[in-house]
Design a protein around this motif. Sequence first.
Motif, PDB file in Angstrom:
ATOM      1  N   GLU A   4      -4.862  -5.993   2.456  1.00 23.54           N
ATOM      2  CA  GLU A   4      -3.871  -6.273   1.422  1.00 23.54           C
ATOM      3  C   GLU A   4      -2.763  -7.173   1.969  1.00 23.54           C
ATOM      4  O   GLU A   4      -2.261  -8.059   1.270  1.00 23.54           O
ATOM      5  CB  GLU A   4      -3.269  -4.965   0.902  1.00 23.54           C
ATOM      6  CG  GLU A   4      -4.229  -4.118   0.074  1.00 23.54           C
ATOM      7  CD  GLU A   4      -4.543  -4.790  -1.255  1.00 23.54           C
ATOM      8  OE1 GLU A   4      -3.786  -4.599  -2.222  1.00 23.54           O
ATOM      9  OE2 GLU A   4      -5.551  -5.525  -1.321  1.00 23.54           O
ATOM     10  N   SER A  42       0.846  -1.207   0.000  1.00 23.65           N
ATOM     11  CA  SER A  42       0.000   0.000   0.000  1.00 23.65           C
ATOM     12  C   SER A  42       0.876   1.249   0.000  1.00 23.65           C
ATOM     13  O   SER A  42       0.811   2.067   0.928  1.00 23.65           O
ATOM     14  CB  SER A  42      -0.893   0.014   1.251  1.00 23.65           C
ATOM     15  OG  SER A  42      -1.488  -1.239   1.494  1.00 23.65           O
ATOM     16  N   ASP A  70      -2.157  -1.651   4.190  1.00 19.13           N
ATOM     17  CA  ASP A  70      -3.560  -2.002   4.381  1.00 19.13           C
ATOM     18  C   ASP A  70      -3.640  -3.422   4.943  1.00 19.13           C
ATOM     19  O   ASP A  70      -3.091  -4.359   4.347  1.00 19.13           O
ATOM     20  CB  ASP A  70      -4.289  -1.920   3.033  1.00 19.13           C
ATOM     21  CG  ASP A  70      -5.774  -2.187   3.165  1.00 19.13           C
ATOM     22  OD1 ASP A  70      -6.139  -3.267   3.676  1.00 19.13           O
ATOM     23  OD2 ASP A  70      -6.569  -1.342   2.731  1.00 19.13           O
ATOM     24  N   ARG A 116      -0.726   4.851   0.656  1.00 16.52           N
ATOM     25  CA  ARG A 116      -1.541   5.134   1.838  1.00 16.52           C
ATOM     26  C   ARG A 116      -0.752   6.002   2.815  1.00 16.52           C
ATOM     27  O   ARG A 116       0.349   5.662   3.232  1.00 16.52           O
ATOM     28  CB  ARG A 116      -1.945   3.825   2.523  1.00 16.52           C
ATOM     29  CG  ARG A 116      -2.960   2.989   1.754  1.00 16.52           C
ATOM     30  CD  ARG A 116      -4.367   3.570   1.820  1.00 16.52           C
ATOM     31  NE  ARG A 116      -4.910   3.551   3.159  1.00 16.52           N
ATOM     32  CZ  ARG A 116      -5.618   2.535   3.659  1.00 16.52           C
ATOM     33  NH1 ARG A 116      -5.835   1.451   2.924  1.00 16.52           N
ATOM     34  NH2 ARG A 116      -6.109   2.599   4.878  1.00 16.52           N
TER      35      ARG A 116
END
Length: 844
Positions: free
Chosen positions: A521, A509, A518, A512
């Motif tokens: 994920e 991620s 995440d 982010r």
Amino acid sequence: MAGYDHTTIDTKWQQYWDRENTFATPKDRTRPKYYVLDMFPYPSGDGLHVGHPKGYTATDVVARAKRMMGFNVLRVMGWDSFGLPAERRAERTGEHPTVITERNIKTFKGQLKKLGLSYDWSRELATSDPKYYKWTQWIFEILFERGLARRAERPVNFCPALGTVLANEEVADGKYIETGDPVEKRLMRQWELKITEYADKLLEDLEGLDWPSGTMTKQRDWIGRSVGANVAFKVVDSSEQITVFTTRPDTLFGGTYVVLAPDHPLVDQIAVAAQRATIEAYRVEVGKKTDRERTVEAADAPKTGVPTGAFAINPVNGARIPIWVADYVLATYGTGAVFACPAHDERDHAFAKKFHLPIVEVVAGGGDVQAAPYTGDGKHVQSEFLNGLDNAAAIDKVIAWLEERKLGSKSIRYKLRDWLFARQRYWGEPFPLYELADGSVKVVPKDQLPVVLPVIDEYKPTPDGQPPLARAKDWMTYRDPQTGEIGKRETSTMPQWAGSCWYYLRFLSPDRDDVAWDPEEEKYWMPVDLYVGGNEHAVLHLLYARFWHKVLYDAGYVSTKEPFPRLFHQGMIHKTSFKDARGKYHHADEVEQRDGKWYLKDTNELVETKLDKMSKSRYNVVNPDDMAAEYGADAMRMYELFMGPLEDGVEWETSGVAGTRRFLDRVWRLLVDPETDTLATKVSEDAPATNKDLERALHAAIKKVTHSVTDLRFNTAISEMMIFVNEATKAPSIPRDWFESFVKLLSPFAPHVAEELWQRLGHRSTIAFQPWPSYDEAKLARDTMVIAVQVSGKLRSQIEVAQDANEATIIAAAKTDEKVSAYLVDKQIKREIYVKGRLVNFVV
């Protein structure tokens, strides 16, 4: 004969992949995943040489094939961009390390793109980017809050040239392994991470990993778990006692002296006055050695030491034995003290021989222990209550005996030391810490991360020896957000290893800002399915990354215990270097060979040749840009994988790239007329599918290449594709669907050529996601078999017979073979021997 225009085709398809974002990571989570990862590089100013892409090309083949097999593939690249070289260049030039690093990254990225590597560049990251090291600081705070980070007074490896502390793993032969600068021991207060808290987990969880055995051994040896006993030796004429750790308490009856580390705290208390000056001089000499140098265990290694003049009492027999100081004992391992049984330990034996100390046999079965130690199993002798027992039984019994009398206890020790985690450098992650006037240390609130590196006017330590960040006076001052109290920021920075400990998670991620990765994920993509990189990282990076991952697992941030269940080390590519008698290296253009030796052209001086690692300083670097420009990216990719088994070290030969280029030209000419650049007629929808040899070669290639995606035996996979092309070249025609299957097989290895062929076959979409071809075992079977025919054991011919031919038919065919029959004329056949499916032998 002419071939394809690699300059045009390489550029065309690289631009297409960029424009179409072909290798973007899929968002669909219903399909199986495959996370293939390269150990990301440090972007040096030298750029890539042809040795670097070997591993990257291998993982690219896997990634491309897995996409075609229906997997969601995570294929990413980033930069381990904090590091000493950029800081040293900044010191010389005045350029900011950020500017230097960004320029180097641009060079590396451009070189990788020219090779057609299928990375999702939208996920690119760099450890020196504040957006990235914000989360490195966040993980450090997790370590701090879990009691795994502390400041401690420790003997450290200090490099005066760099003005910084180095970890044990960064020092070899008294020098920093990256620069060769001398390293010395100093006592300093430093931040360290308590990796020893995870020693058992790091050791136990190696089981079940698919890693090279050598790397597993190195990790086990570095952790160095030893089961033994702590044993108390009372010092004569003193209230002190020495606690030793030993893995062989069964040999206590053979203990004839005790050894303390030079910096053991008891040395100064028990040494007699006459020996103190000698001991102090010895300490100075020992301080010049690294821990690894001091613990060399070879029996013939030079032994040094000095007596303290004090004596101890052997607890099992009351014997009065001398106490020595020697460099092979470390204060940081065990208790910093050992008892010596020279009859059954090589190191102790060599020491005893040099200093004329007694050698007492207590384990029988090894011959004359005065001449050589016996370290094997055997019946105990001269050991009172242990006599007659083997090693294991004796160890258990003596530990129980010691515990009963409160003279010792069972103990587990490790060679692994806590990780020195601070560096007195500028170009690294700042610690998210500040110290208040009372000496207490706090972490910066998470909503104030990242703590960004300040701009400073000079990158060297301050005149009074403080780290470079101490030059940023305003930045150093920090107000506690809760109390308003003024504190000072930590001015050391984290080591380069910090950013590489967790980068595989940030790739999940990278955009982010609210989380490091995440959680959903992470559950989908982790663990990494295939991790490829050099074996130089067998201890450092891999051990540190496993440690951080286990902490994150215990804290609930990751769902797997191990980050890299499958690891593979690609072998190094070497190139001959030429060095004269003065140690100066020369370019290959400056030398010539005569009578099997090499000489400088100008002076006729003999030079030394060596198959060496590639280095600009050795003038033996081959630039991948040059190879791609001359032969095409695909020819270079294929040569890197065709040189030999992926794990083997190999010698670079540019002529080999020319060879794989000729192969690709042959593939090209199967479909394209090189004179007109139009489709040839050989590949056709109407070609009959009756050529059994060609069909068999195709299915053999499909099988081998498919298996190579798992076993990474790419050299043999390429060989099988070459066999198909040989058959296809001989064939009068090739069915279109057979050729399309072959182009799919070729595409992970030679993606530019394969894309162009695929398009010329009339397809409008990329080949990158076409279904992977399957093979039929039945199509691999041959209708005939070849039988060797011998006469009296000597090979005289070979015959081809039907697969289902019986023995009588085969023997009859062998007798009528023209070459064989000539050896049977006027001979009496005494025996006819048939080895099924292999040979016939007529004994005459």
